[in-house]
Structures are given as structure tokens and as C-alpha cells.
Design an enzyme around this catalytic site. Structure first.
Site, PDB file in Angstrom:
ATOM      1  N   ARG A 137       0.831  -1.204   0.000  1.00 56.22           N
ATOM      2  CA  ARG A 137       0.000   0.000   0.000  1.00 56.22           C
ATOM      3  C   ARG A 137       0.866   1.255   0.000  1.00 56.22           C
ATOM      4  O   ARG A 137       0.503   2.263  -0.616  1.00 56.22           O
ATOM      5  CB  ARG A 137      -0.941   0.006   1.216  1.00 56.22           C
ATOM      6  N   GLN A 186     -10.641  10.120   6.254  1.00 53.87           N
ATOM      7  CA  GLN A 186     -10.602   8.703   6.621  1.00 53.87           C
ATOM      8  C   GLN A 186      -9.452   7.989   5.909  1.00 53.87           C
ATOM      9  O   GLN A 186      -9.163   6.835   6.210  1.00 53.87           O
ATOM     10  CB  GLN A 186     -11.922   8.028   6.236  1.00 53.87           C
ATOM     11  N   ASN A 187      -8.828   8.668   4.960  1.00 57.67           N
ATOM     12  CA  ASN A 187      -7.773   8.060   4.159  1.00 57.67           C
ATOM     13  C   ASN A 187      -6.437   8.080   4.890  1.00 57.67           C
ATOM     14  O   ASN A 187      -6.143   9.010   5.642  1.00 57.67           O
ATOM     15  CB  ASN A 187      -7.641   8.790   2.824  1.00 57.67           C
ATOM     16  N   ASP A 191      -3.463   7.681   3.090  1.00 58.00           N
ATOM     17  CA  ASP A 191      -2.427   8.154   2.170  1.00 58.00           C
ATOM     18  C   ASP A 191      -2.114   9.623   2.452  1.00 58.00           C
ATOM     19  O   ASP A 191      -2.775  10.275   3.265  1.00 58.00           O
ATOM     20  CB  ASP A 191      -2.875   7.961   0.716  1.00 58.00           C
ATOM     21  N   HIS A 241      -7.962   7.828  10.691  1.00 59.51           N
ATOM     22  CA  HIS A 241      -7.656   6.403  10.629  1.00 59.51           C
ATOM     23  C   HIS A 241      -6.154   6.135  10.544  1.00 59.51           C
ATOM     24  O   HIS A 241      -5.746   5.041  10.153  1.00 59.51           O
ATOM     25  CB  HIS A 241      -8.371   5.759   9.436  1.00 59.51           C
ATOM     26  N   CYS A 261       5.450   1.819  17.855  1.00 58.35           N
ATOM     27  CA  CYS A 261       5.766   0.693  18.730  1.00 58.35           C
ATOM     28  C   CYS A 261       4.489   0.231  19.430  1.00 58.35           C
ATOM     29  O   CYS A 261       3.695   1.055  19.887  1.00 58.35           O
ATOM     30  CB  CYS A 261       6.813   1.121  19.748  1.00 58.35           C
ATOM     31  N   CYS A 315      11.159  -1.629  17.938  1.00 66.23           N
ATOM     32  CA  CYS A 315      11.375  -0.330  18.561  1.00 66.23           C
ATOM     33  C   CYS A 315      12.827  -0.185  19.003  1.00 66.23           C
ATOM     34  O   CYS A 315      13.376  -1.083  19.647  1.00 66.23           O
ATOM     35  CB  CYS A 315      10.435  -0.165  19.752  1.00 66.23           C
ATOM     36  N   SER A 355     -18.679   6.143   1.589  1.00 66.88           N
ATOM     37  CA  SER A 355     -19.799   5.228   1.373  1.00 66.88           C
ATOM     38  C   SER A 355     -20.916   5.454   2.382  1.00 66.88           C
ATOM     39  O   SER A 355     -22.039   4.996   2.182  1.00 66.88           O
ATOM     40  CB  SER A 355     -19.321   3.777   1.471  1.00 66.88           C
TER      41      SER A 355
END
Length: 235
Positions: free
Chosen positions: A61, A96-97, A99, A114, A122, A144, A184
Site C-alpha cells: 500500500r 478517513q484516508n 495516504d 484512521h 511501537c 522499537c 460510502s
């Protein structure tokens, strides 16, 4: 959309705006993300069972997000932020993305409810830090540097609470206009923000290619791709 000097704009964006930059969405890909069920890669249980698979998924991703480019909708929101911040400071963008397309388009007053794809944290210290690496070697997963515990993606998975909901609710209470783009209307608590806004007599506007599941909560719905609608929405 006419905004007066006294209006305070709260913008909520969802996966649809990133989809117009070519990033896949869970809802729009047959129930799968890159061939994986959400239960396999995006839940605390998935992390406990197979952290290597989770890291391979989020590494991909990251690659996809790095290849993507901000689109006209991202730039339109950055421009209205710049205008409102100069005039009144009455702007807040909640996405909510995960990226970074909003940032790359020039958005600054921004909250990732999000989490962020390019941060990790960690599991013990809980402190997020920038991370753009690809952790794809199961024998060399990140740990960590302070306590030696495992490091996970700084992502809110299904079953976890979004980040800093108190700040989101505070900003919504100050708003006079809620603009929702490309969601949505099925993922809560984000989908419930429009109901709270309507209860407070906040003007609610939706932009997207199809009606969301919570369409009845909006006072205005503008159907169409965000890349086509947003550049002219505020002119």
C-alpha cells in the site's frame, strides 16, 4: 457553494477521493484489498496471527500511494483551505484516508482519523514516527529502538477507535457547513458525523459519484466525480 465570512467549513473525505487517483478501496474491490480479506490484514487479530503478512500488505500500500498523484479534488480542497485560512481561519479537514495525497496537494489543517500510511508505532511505547520503508522480510520485521517491542503500521484497523475523536467532535461543533466527499456512509463513527451535524442545524453537503448509504441525512447531494465537482464548487 456560497460561503460567507462567518461560515466555518468542516470537510470529511473518504476513499472515493483517493480512488480518483488510482488507489484501490476496500468497498469497491469485490470485498478484497489486493486479494486479501480485511480480516487477514486490517484487524488487531490479523496482526497477532501473522504480522509478516500485515507488513507485506501495508508495504504494498505504501508503494501504491507513492506511485499515486494528488488529483484535482485534492488541489481544490487545498485551495479553499488557503483562501479560508487567509480570510477567517474557519477550515478543518478530516480524512478517513491513510495516504498523503491531501498533504502533497497542499493541505495543512488536516487530521487523519484512521492513521497515516507513512507512520509506524511501537506496540508498547505507542509513539508514532515517520516511516516510509518497506518491511517485507518476515525475518527482519521492525522493532522499537527504545524498548525492542514490535513496530506496527500506524493505522486504525477494523475494531479499533479512530484517532482523537474528541478533537473531531469539537471541530464539528464549531462548524456551520459539513462537506463530505467520496465516502460510502457505511463506516462508523465517521458516517455518524452527518447525523450529529444535522441535529445541530449544520448545513450538510455530499459530493460523490453515487449516493452514500446515509444519504437521507444530507441537506444537499451533488452527484459526480469529485475531480469534476470540487474545482467549481466554491467558485
Amino acid at each position: 457553494m456560497l460561503l460567507t465570512p462567518h461560515d466555518r467549513l468542516f470537510v470529511l473525505t473518504g476513499a472515493g477521493i483517493s480512488a480518483e487517483s488510482g488507489l484501490a478501496t476496500f468497498r469497491g474491490s469485490g470485498g478484497l484489498w489486493d486479494g486479501h480479506r480485511v480480516e487477514e490484514v486490517a484487524t488487531p487479530e490479523a496482526w497477532e496471527i501473522n504480522p509478516a503478512l500485515v507488513w507485506r500488505f501495508y508495504s504494498q500500500r505504501r508503494r501504491d500511494a507513492l506511485d499515486a498523484r494528488p488529483n484535482a479534488a485534492h488541489f481544490a480542497l487545498a485551495q479553499i483551505e488557503q483562501r479560508l485560512m487567509q480570510e477567517s481561519g474557519n477550515f478543518y479537514l478530516c480524512t478517513q484516508n491513510v495516504d498523503d495525497l491531501h498533504e502533497r496537494a497542499g493541505s495543512h489543517r488536516l487530521h487523519h482519523m484512521h492513521g497515516s500510511l507513512f507512520e509506524s508505532r511501537c506496540v508498547r511505547c505507542e509513539q508514532p514516527f515517520p516511516d516510509r520503508a518497506f518491511h517485507e522480510d518476515a525475518d527482519c520485521l521492525p522493532r522499537c529502538g527504545i524498548c525492542g517491542s514490535h513496530v506496527r503500521p500506524h493505522i486504525v484497523w477494523f475494531g479499533e477507535m479512530p484517532l482523537d475523536m474528541d478533537a473531531i467532535y469539537r471541530e464539528l461543533n464549531l462548524a456551520t457547513v459539513l462537506l463530505v466527499v467520496g465516502t460510502s456512509g457505511s463506516v462508523y463513527p465517521a458516517a455518524g458525523l452527518v447525523h450529529l451535524a444535522r441535529a445541530r442545524n449544520i448545513r450538510t453537503v455530499y459530493v460523490g459519484p453515487e449516493e452514500p448509504q446515509n444519504a437521507d441525512a444530507f441537506s444537499e447531494i451533488v452527484l459526480g466525480p469529485a475531480t469534476q465537482v470540487l474545482p467549481s464548487l466554491f467558485s
